[in-house]
Scaffold this motif. Structure first.
Motif, PDB file in Angstrom:
ATOM      1  N   THR A 103     -36.867  13.198 -20.855  1.00 43.81           N
ATOM      2  CA  THR A 103     -36.863  12.967 -22.304  1.00 43.81           C
ATOM      3  C   THR A 103     -35.677  12.142 -22.766  1.00 43.81           C
ATOM      4  OG1 THR A 103     -35.731  15.092 -22.636  1.00 43.81           O
ATOM      5  CG2 THR A 103     -38.143  15.089 -22.775  1.00 43.81           C
ATOM      6  N   SER A 104     -34.764  11.808 -21.865  1.00 47.21           N
ATOM      7  CA  SER A 104     -33.568  11.051 -22.225  1.00 47.21           C
ATOM      8  C   SER A 104     -33.645   9.636 -21.659  1.00 47.21           C
ATOM      9  CB  SER A 104     -32.312  11.755 -21.695  1.00 47.21           C
ATOM     10  OG  SER A 104     -31.184  10.909 -21.793  1.00 47.21           O
ATOM     11  N   PRO A 105     -33.737   8.607 -22.519  1.00 44.13           N
ATOM     12  CA  PRO A 105     -33.749   7.226 -22.007  1.00 44.13           C
ATOM     13  C   PRO A 105     -32.488   6.896 -21.211  1.00 44.13           C
ATOM     14  CG  PRO A 105     -34.479   7.268 -24.284  1.00 44.13           C
ATOM     15  CD  PRO A 105     -33.960   8.656 -23.970  1.00 44.13           C
ATOM     16  N   LEU A 106     -31.354   7.474 -21.575  1.00 46.58           N
ATOM     17  CA  LEU A 106     -30.128   7.211 -20.828  1.00 46.58           C
ATOM     18  C   LEU A 106     -30.210   7.767 -19.418  1.00 46.58           C
ATOM     19  CD1 LEU A 106     -27.280   6.093 -20.816  1.00 46.58           C
ATOM     20  CD2 LEU A 106     -26.467   8.277 -21.719  1.00 46.58           C
ATOM     21  N   SER A 107     -30.746   8.974 -19.277  1.00 47.38           N
ATOM     22  CA  SER A 107     -30.892   9.579 -17.957  1.00 47.38           C
ATOM     23  C   SER A 107     -31.905   8.797 -17.117  1.00 47.38           C
ATOM     24  CB  SER A 107     -31.345  11.037 -18.087  1.00 47.38           C
ATOM     25  OG  SER A 107     -31.592  11.604 -16.820  1.00 47.38           O
ATOM     26  N   VAL A 108     -33.056   8.489 -17.702  1.00 43.73           N
ATOM     27  CA  VAL A 108     -34.076   7.741 -16.968  1.00 43.73           C
ATOM     28  C   VAL A 108     -33.558   6.348 -16.605  1.00 43.73           C
ATOM     29  CG1 VAL A 108     -36.374   6.721 -17.119  1.00 43.73           C
ATOM     30  CG2 VAL A 108     -35.972   9.022 -18.014  1.00 43.73           C
ATOM     31  N   GLY A 109     -32.844   5.720 -17.550  1.00 46.34           N
ATOM     32  CA  GLY A 109     -32.293   4.403 -17.280  1.00 46.34           C
ATOM     33  C   GLY A 109     -31.285   4.413 -16.149  1.00 46.34           C
ATOM     34  N   SER A 110     -30.466   5.445 -16.091  1.00 45.38           N
ATOM     35  CA  SER A 110     -29.492   5.555 -15.003  1.00 45.38           C
ATOM     36  C   SER A 110     -30.200   5.686 -13.660  1.00 45.38           C
ATOM     37  CB  SER A 110     -28.590   6.767 -15.242  1.00 45.38           C
ATOM     38  OG  SER A 110     -27.877   6.641 -16.454  1.00 45.38           O
ATOM     39  N   TRP A 111     -31.302   6.432 -13.642  1.00 48.06           N
ATOM     40  CA  TRP A 111     -32.052   6.615 -12.401  1.00 48.06           C
ATOM     41  C   TRP A 111     -32.885   5.388 -12.047  1.00 48.06           C
ATOM     42  CZ3 TRP A 111     -31.951   9.993  -8.504  1.00 48.06           C
ATOM     43  CH2 TRP A 111     -31.183  11.147  -8.675  1.00 48.06           C
ATOM     44  N   ILE A 112     -33.115   4.504 -12.992  1.00 50.12           N
ATOM     45  CA  ILE A 112     -33.737   3.218 -12.681  1.00 50.12           C
ATOM     46  C   ILE A 112     -32.694   2.244 -12.160  1.00 50.12           C
ATOM     47  CG2 ILE A 112     -34.853   1.186 -13.702  1.00 50.12           C
ATOM     48  CD1 ILE A 112     -36.265   3.083 -15.644  1.00 50.12           C
TER      49      ILE A 112
END
Length: 307
Positions: A103-112
């Motif tokens: 649910t966190s774009p920052l978390s998902v972005g970091s994992w991308i």
């Protein structure tokens, strides 16, 4: 009756709202210049370059593929460095990878970003040294598949905030970033792959067309918040980006027949992409500092619900 320190600001159609000591209603972003604009540009360029390298590999364009892989590895490494510098300590970036929060774009972005950086670097090093070619090719291919997410996730990251200049344009912003990224990736091919400019020329025209169309739609749909994209220094920077994009796309049409045109196109598209990312970033900061852009759109949405 106003309390001590309250200021009244008049919004659209006479609507008034109060702001203590003219302070912002929301907290402006603490992200710094040039770290975050560089992070936005470099990530988009790296993603587009990686996809360009993958397509070049599939069509037997070795020079273009090598240029794309090198740009992807260099760009994403520099992008991570800019992000870490903005965060202040490398440990803060590492901490974002301790868990994945969908649910966190920052978390998902970091994992991308983290896997993409590692895969791009592995593919570029293998290509440069000739070591483990199969593993290097697999790494580059995987990075090229992940790359479209790298090109656009930063737009989602910005739009997911309360900053009105970004949040009000959440539908169009990923398309603007995608077009800008494709154009900046095309610039890499135009500058670094003489003799293989054909795909880069087509990328340049397509990227500029997508960015133009998405930006114009974004500006129209933004309502009063769209003012921040047209006024002051932000407006000047974004108008310059538009001119540079037009010049770059025009020069790209002649790049296959003229090395000078290819270099001019690459330089114009690169400068335009940098200006676009900086202008959008700065527009968000401007909108956060002015209470009108937070309160008036909220009141308009509330009026629509009531009516």
């Amino acid at each position: 009756m106003l309390r001590r320190g309250q200021a009244v600001t008049r919004g659209e159609r006479g609507a008034e709202f109060r702001s203590y000591y003219d302070r912002p209603v929301i907290k402006p972003p603490v992200w710094k210049v040039p770290d975050v604009p560089a992070y936005l540009y470099l990530g988009g360029m790296a993603g587009a370059s990686s996809t360009m390298a993958l397509c070049a590999d599939l069509t037997g364009r070795a020079r273009l593929a090598r240029a794309g892989r090198a740009a992807a590895a260099t760009g994403t490494t520099a992008s991570v460095a800019a992000l870490v510098h903005d965060l202040g300590r490398p440990a803060r970036f590492v901490n974002m990878l301790r868990m994945l929060k969908p649910t966190s774009p920052l978390s998902v972005g970091s994992w991308i970003l983290a896997p993409f950086s590692a895969l791009s670097a592995a593919g570029a090093v293998s290509d440069l040294t000739g070591l483990l070619p199969r593993w290097g090719r697999a790494a580059s291919t995987t990075a090229g598949v992940v790359a479209p997410a790298v090109m656009t996730y930063t737009a989602v990251l910005l739009a997911d905030t309360a900053v009105p200049g970004w949040h009000e344009v959440y539908r169009e912003l990923p398309y603007v970033f995608a077009g800008s990224a494709v154009a900046s990736g095309a610039a890499v091919g135009l500058l670094a792959a003489p003799g293989d400019e054909g795909p880069a020329c087509r990328m340049a025209v397509a990227g500029v067309a997508l960015e133009f169309g998405a930006f114009e739609r974004m500006r129209r749909r933004a309502g009063m918040v769209g003012e921040v994209y047209e006024q002051g220094r932000v407006g000047a920077v974004l108008r310059a980006a538009k001119v540079l994009n037009g010049l770059g796309a025009g020069a790209a049409l002649f790049a296959r027949h003229s090395r000078a045109a290819a270099i001019a196109a690459g330089a114009c598209l690169t400068a335009a992409a940098v200006a676009t990312r900086y202008g959008i970033f700065e527009a968000g900061r401007v909108s956060a500092r002015d209470p009108r852009y937070t309160v008036v759109p909220q009141r308009q949405r509330a009026d629509q619900v009531i009516s």
